[in-house]
Scaffold this motif. Sequence first.
Motif, PDB file in Angstrom:
ATOM      1  N   GLU A 193      27.272  28.139  27.735  1.00 13.01           N
ATOM      2  CA  GLU A 193      26.558  28.102  26.457  1.00 13.01           C
ATOM      3  C   GLU A 193      27.519  28.440  25.334  1.00 13.01           C
ATOM      4  N   LEU A 194      27.563  27.570  24.342  1.00  6.24           N
ATOM      5  CA  LEU A 194      28.431  27.782  23.188  1.00  6.24           C
ATOM      6  C   LEU A 194      27.605  28.360  22.038  1.00  6.24           C
ATOM      7  N   PRO A 195      28.050  29.453  21.427  1.00  4.02           N
ATOM      8  CA  PRO A 195      27.285  30.083  20.338  1.00  4.02           C
ATOM      9  C   PRO A 195      27.243  29.196  19.097  1.00  4.02           C
ATOM     10  N   THR A 196      26.057  28.756  18.709  1.00  4.12           N
ATOM     11  CA  THR A 196      25.918  27.878  17.541  1.00  4.12           C
ATOM     12  C   THR A 196      26.245  28.604  16.240  1.00  4.12           C
ATOM     13  N   SER A 197      26.122  29.930  16.237  1.00  2.00           N
ATOM     14  CA  SER A 197      26.408  30.698  15.021  1.00  2.00           C
ATOM     15  C   SER A 197      27.879  30.636  14.634  1.00  2.00           C
ATOM     16  N   GLU A 198      28.747  30.315  15.590  1.00  2.55           N
ATOM     17  CA  GLU A 198      30.181  30.253  15.328  1.00  2.55           C
ATOM     18  C   GLU A 198      30.661  28.828  15.062  1.00  2.55           C
ATOM     19  N   MET A 199      29.724  27.880  14.985  1.00  2.00           N
ATOM     20  CA  MET A 199      30.086  26.487  14.747  1.00  2.00           C
ATOM     21  C   MET A 199      30.059  26.169  13.261  1.00  2.00           C
ATOM     22  N   SER A 200      30.791  25.114  12.889  1.00  2.00           N
ATOM     23  CA  SER A 200      30.822  24.683  11.486  1.00  2.00           C
ATOM     24  C   SER A 200      29.550  23.938  11.111  1.00  2.00           C
ATOM     25  N   GLY A 201      28.844  23.428  12.098  1.00  5.00           N
ATOM     26  CA  GLY A 201      27.601  22.720  11.836  1.00  5.00           C
ATOM     27  C   GLY A 201      26.842  22.487  13.128  1.00  5.00           C
ATOM     28  N   PHE A 202      25.507  22.495  13.038  1.00  2.00           N
ATOM     29  CA  PHE A 202      24.664  22.255  14.218  1.00  2.00           C
ATOM     30  C   PHE A 202      23.336  21.697  13.750  1.00  2.00           C
ATOM     31  N   HIS A 203      22.899  20.592  14.364  1.00  2.00           N
ATOM     32  CA  HIS A 203      21.612  19.994  14.021  1.00  2.00           C
ATOM     33  C   HIS A 203      21.048  19.291  15.238  1.00  2.00           C
ATOM     34  N   CYS A 204      19.848  19.661  15.617  1.00  2.00           N
ATOM     35  CA  CYS A 204      19.130  19.005  16.704  1.00  2.00           C
ATOM     36  C   CYS A 204      17.968  18.239  16.094  1.00  2.00           C
ATOM     37  N   ALA A 205      17.966  16.900  16.262  1.00  2.00           N
ATOM     38  CA  ALA A 205      16.990  16.052  15.578  1.00  2.00           C
ATOM     39  C   ALA A 205      15.566  16.267  16.057  1.00  2.00           C
ATOM     40  N   GLY A 206      15.382  16.718  17.311  1.00  2.00           N
ATOM     41  CA  GLY A 206      14.051  16.958  17.847  1.00  2.00           C
ATOM     42  C   GLY A 206      13.966  18.349  18.432  1.00  2.00           C
ATOM     43  N   PRO A 207      12.845  18.699  19.027  1.00  2.00           N
ATOM     44  CA  PRO A 207      12.735  20.012  19.666  1.00  2.00           C
ATOM     45  C   PRO A 207      13.823  20.238  20.702  1.00  2.00           C
ATOM     46  N   GLU A 208      14.208  19.146  21.384  1.00  2.18           N
ATOM     47  CA  GLU A 208      15.242  19.267  22.410  1.00  2.18           C
ATOM     48  C   GLU A 208      15.921  17.919  22.614  1.00  2.18           C
ATOM     49  N   ALA A 209      17.208  17.951  22.883  1.00  3.71           N
ATOM     50  CA  ALA A 209      17.975  16.750  23.247  1.00  3.71           C
ATOM     51  C   ALA A 209      18.717  17.071  24.531  1.00  3.71           C
ATOM     52  N   ARG A 210      18.497  16.270  25.561  1.00  2.00           N
ATOM     53  CA  ARG A 210      19.103  16.534  26.864  1.00  2.00           C
ATOM     54  C   ARG A 210      19.550  15.213  27.481  1.00  2.00           C
ATOM     55  N   PHE A 211      20.866  15.073  27.681  1.00  2.00           N
ATOM     56  CA  PHE A 211      21.418  13.846  28.229  1.00  2.00           C
ATOM     57  C   PHE A 211      22.569  14.178  29.167  1.00  2.00           C
ATOM     58  N   SER A 212      22.799  13.295  30.154  1.00  2.00           N
ATOM     59  CA  SER A 212      23.870  13.489  31.137  1.00  2.00           C
ATOM     60  C   SER A 212      24.906  12.377  31.015  1.00  2.00           C
ATOM     61  N   TYR A 213      26.171  12.746  31.333  1.00  2.00           N
ATOM     62  CA  TYR A 213      27.286  11.809  31.205  1.00  2.00           C
ATOM     63  C   TYR A 213      28.220  11.949  32.398  1.00  2.00           C
ATOM     64  N   LYS A 214      28.890  10.865  32.762  1.00  2.00           N
ATOM     65  CA  LYS A 214      29.875  10.915  33.835  1.00  2.00           C
ATOM     66  C   LYS A 214      31.003  11.866  33.442  1.00  2.00           C
ATOM     67  N   TYR A 215      31.456  12.644  34.406  1.00  2.00           N
ATOM     68  CA  TYR A 215      32.534  13.588  34.099  1.00  2.00           C
ATOM     69  C   TYR A 215      33.797  12.849  33.638  1.00  2.00           C
ATOM     70  N   LYS A 216      34.070  11.704  34.247  1.00  2.00           N
ATOM     71  CA  LYS A 216      35.252  10.928  33.895  1.00  2.00           C
ATOM     72  C   LYS A 216      35.248  10.575  32.411  1.00  2.00           C
ATOM     73  N   SER A 217      34.090  10.199  31.884  1.00  2.00           N
ATOM     74  CA  SER A 217      33.987   9.839  30.470  1.00  2.00           C
ATOM     75  C   SER A 217      34.150  11.059  29.570  1.00  2.00           C
ATOM     76  N   MET A 218      33.559  12.181  29.964  1.00  2.00           N
ATOM     77  CA  MET A 218      33.671  13.403  29.169  1.00  2.00           C
ATOM     78  C   MET A 218      35.119  13.891  29.139  1.00  2.00           C
ATOM     79  N   ARG A 219      35.784  13.782  30.264  1.00  2.00           N
ATOM     80  CA  ARG A 219      37.194  14.208  30.306  1.00  2.00           C
ATOM     81  C   ARG A 219      38.050  13.323  29.393  1.00  2.00           C
ATOM     82  N   ALA A 220      37.789  12.025  29.419  1.00  2.00           N
ATOM     83  CA  ALA A 220      38.539  11.114  28.557  1.00  2.00           C
ATOM     84  C   ALA A 220      38.288  11.409  27.084  1.00  2.00           C
TER      85      ALA A 220
END
Length: 269
Positions: A193-220
């Motif tokens: 979990e990354l603390p949002t209070s220490e970020m330069s900006g944070f916005h969630c368009a809905g109550p929740e956003a949850r998506f999964s991605y291939k590790y290979k793509s995230m690493r790239a």
Amino acid sequence: MDLEPSIHIGITYVRGLASVLQAIKAGSKQACSVKIDTAGMEVRWEDESKTLQSLVFLKPELFRQYTCPSVRKFGLQFSLLLDTLGVFASIPGNLEVSYPGPNGELVCEMRDESSGVTACTYARLSSLEVPPCCDLEDYWEEPASYFLTQGSQLKEVVEDLEWPSGAVEVLMSQQPPRLVLSAAGTAGKLEVELPTSEMSGFHCAGPEARFSYKYKSMRAAFCNLPNTKEFGSVSTKVTIDGNGMLKATHVISLQQGPAQQQQQQQQQQ
């Protein structure tokens, strides 16, 4: 015969340009498309799966010289371009790039006069047909969620998430504001979990956003950023559209970082 006016670009910090392009991390045999116009230089690469694209955009102000009388598009073997820049990065002097050469190639030339004798090094890179590539932005769907943080922080998190050997899930929530990256696989489960209070900006368009991605793509997308000791901090904005398409934007300075400046001063002494 190409009758269009030639393009001439002068590059002072070659190593910085090579490191920025290295962040794309394309396959060794794959071609990238290069577009040069009055707005700047664009290098685009698309993964064979058509699910991952990388793009580097460089403004004209980043170059010592930038003469572009017309729009030019051509293809290059990406690994050949990186290898060539790597060679020139080890030579003191300014790199001069022009296109097209006598046979439609990209011409790179550098003169080194530091020893009192002029030494000229040049390379000619054969151009290719522009590889077909659709713009994934055409499929972008609002509303979008986003967060801004240091690229080095995301790089460390994604590298840690390799251990579970599974897909990476990104979870954002409005109340309370939360950002959680996790992975679960045959080796176990890891959640960061990354603390949002220490970020330069944070916005969630809905109550929740949850998506999964291939590790290979995230690493790239996050693990090939330049060394912060050499090029300073990297600011990263991650945006996720309504259907889960993820876009990572890295703002990288081509100015020399503290380590490079110190090395240059030592060489001058």
